[in-house]
Design an enzyme around this catalytic site. Structure first.
Site, PDB file in Angstrom:
ATOM      1  CG  LEU A   1      -1.932   1.173   1.055  1.00 30.71           C
ATOM      2  CD1 LEU A   1      -2.812   0.913  -0.259  1.00 30.71           C
ATOM      3  CD2 LEU A   1      -2.598   1.415   2.486  1.00 30.71           C
ATOM      4  CD1 TRP A   2       2.930   4.584  -3.993  1.00 30.43           C
ATOM      5  CD2 TRP A   2       2.404   2.525  -4.031  1.00 30.43           C
ATOM      6  NE1 TRP A   2       3.708   4.045  -5.122  1.00 30.43           N
ATOM      7  CE2 TRP A   2       3.425   2.700  -5.038  1.00 30.43           C
ATOM      8  CE3 TRP A   2       1.977   1.214  -3.813  1.00 30.43           C
ATOM      9  CZ2 TRP A   2       3.776   1.906  -5.795  1.00 30.43           C
ATOM     10  CZ3 TRP A   2       2.708   0.000  -4.394  1.00 30.43           C
ATOM     11  CH2 TRP A   2       3.621   0.456  -5.531  1.00 30.43           C
TER      12      TRP A   2
ATOM     13  CB  VAL B   1       3.370   0.206   4.745  1.00 30.52           C
ATOM     14  CG1 VAL B   1       2.499   1.579   4.769  1.00 30.52           C
ATOM     15  CG2 VAL B   1       2.502  -0.878   5.417  1.00 30.52           C
ATOM     16  CE  LYS B   2       6.296   5.123  -2.923  1.00 35.14           C
ATOM     17  NZ  LYS B   2       5.986   5.278  -4.316  1.00 35.14           N
ATOM     18  CD  GLN B   3       3.510   7.646   4.680  1.00 33.56           C
ATOM     19  OE1 GLN B   3       3.865   8.368   3.696  1.00 33.56           O
ATOM     20  NE2 GLN B   3       2.216   7.189   5.360  1.00 33.56           N
TER      21      GLN B   3
END
Length: 350
Positions: free
Chosen positions: A198-199, A236-238
């Protein structure tokens, strides 16, 4: 190997020698060669998901380390093809995107349904692929800021992808619909044995206060990470935090003074550590984004981001524009420099 200290410059000491006091490294589920056996085996993920996650871990220069280096190229939709590829017209052809990821030693390449499906038979066995399911396209006028599904999970599965990705704009008026759509898509992906990424971005004009952009604050981005882990994102992309105190500045939502007074210092590694903490103490891998290309400073910025991510307990970097908006050799060198941070045993967990 890359001269990491030289690229960090005046920040070298504060970034390479910092120790996180608020959240100890011993309490985290850190990346490593045994991450699936040690961490993911506790989850409800099927053997098919675990196998596909392992295929990502096993690929590229970081294969076998538990860290990942990913190349994402969905900017043809998100920013327009011209804005993205005019600097290097070769990347209008999807095969060159995949070749950059392979030559650059990446664990995985992430792109649109169209990009990957156009070359899937040639490359799906050569590098793990991830379809980005939704996008904010920029041809609609006046501009809107929403994520729309462009692809179905089954399409990604049928072309041999090991993972699907998606974006949610947490904080936006459309976020509740996006949460529902992507939660359902991730459940379907897990049923089919694919990894979910998830972006986990923020989008609300009220997150900018008095000249400071709290879309990149540690506390607000960390809550977005927590929400991403809640809908079963495996990774998780953050964005890398650039400040803290978003909750206090915006004056909305809920937090606790102890977050700022005791648990999270003003060191950027502590800001990223709080993101890892909110990913269920690292059970969902945190990868930070590389950001846009600025030219001559890209190498130093990429290495700095990788050092902060690794020392915070993160799982790796996903960097696109800094790599593909350069000549091929320079793009490969930048990706390799990022990977060198995760291969360097002297860059330890803070």
């Amino acid at each position: 190997m890359t001269d990491i200290a030289r690229l960090l410059g005046e920040e070298a000491d504060s970034l390479l020698n910092h120790t996180c006091a608020g959240f100890r490294k011993e309490d985290l589920h850190l990346p490593g060669p045994d991450f699936i056996d040690r961490v993911m085996m506790d989850s409800s993920r099927s053997p098919h998901v675990l196998r596909n996650m392992q295929s990502i871990f096993n690929h590229g220069r970081l294969g076998g380390t538990g860290y990942v280096s990913m190349l994402p190229v969905d900017q043809g939709i998100e920013h327009s093809a011209g804005a993205s590829f005019a600097l290097n017209p070769q990347y209008f052809d999807p095969k060159n995107i995949i070749e950059l990821a392979i030559e650059g030693g990446c664990n995985c390449v992430a792109s649109t349904l169209g990009v990957l499906s156009s070359v899937a038979r040639r490359y799906s066995h050569r590098i793990p692929m991830m379809v980005k399911l939704n996008h904010n396209e920029t041809l609609t006028y006046p501009a809107i800021y929403d994520q729309t599904l462009f692809a179905q999970v089954e399409q990604a599965h049928d072309m041999g992808c090991v993972a699907v990705g998606a974006t949610i704009y947490f904080g936006s008026p459309e976020s509740r619909r996006q949460i529902q759509e992507i939660s359902e898509a991730f459940e379907r992906a897990h049923e089919l044995g694919m990894v979910t990424v998830l972006w986990s971005y923020l989008r609300n004009p009220e997150f900018k206060k008095d000249g400071t952009d709290y879309h990149v604050s540690s506390d607000l981005t960390s809550q977005a990470v927590h929400l991403a882990a809640t809908i079963n994102a495996d990774i998780v992309k953050q964005k890398l935090p650039e400040n803290n105190g978003g909750y206090r500045a915006v004056g909305f939502g809920h937090t606790h003074d102890r977050v700022y007074d005791e648990l999270v210092s003003d060191n950027p590694i502590d800001w990223a550590r709080y993101q890892v903490v909110n990913s269920f103490m690292g059970r969902a891998g945190l990868i930070n984004s590389g950001g846009g290309s600025k030219g001559h400073s890209d190498m130093g910025e990429a290495v700095r981001t990788a050092v902060i991510n690794k020392r915070a307990g993160g799982m790796g970097l996903i960097s696109g524009r800094k790599a593909f908006q350069k000549p091929r050799e320079e793009g490969v060198a930048l990706l390799n420099a990022i990977q060198d941070v995760y291969l360097d045993k002297d860059v330890t967990i803070a």
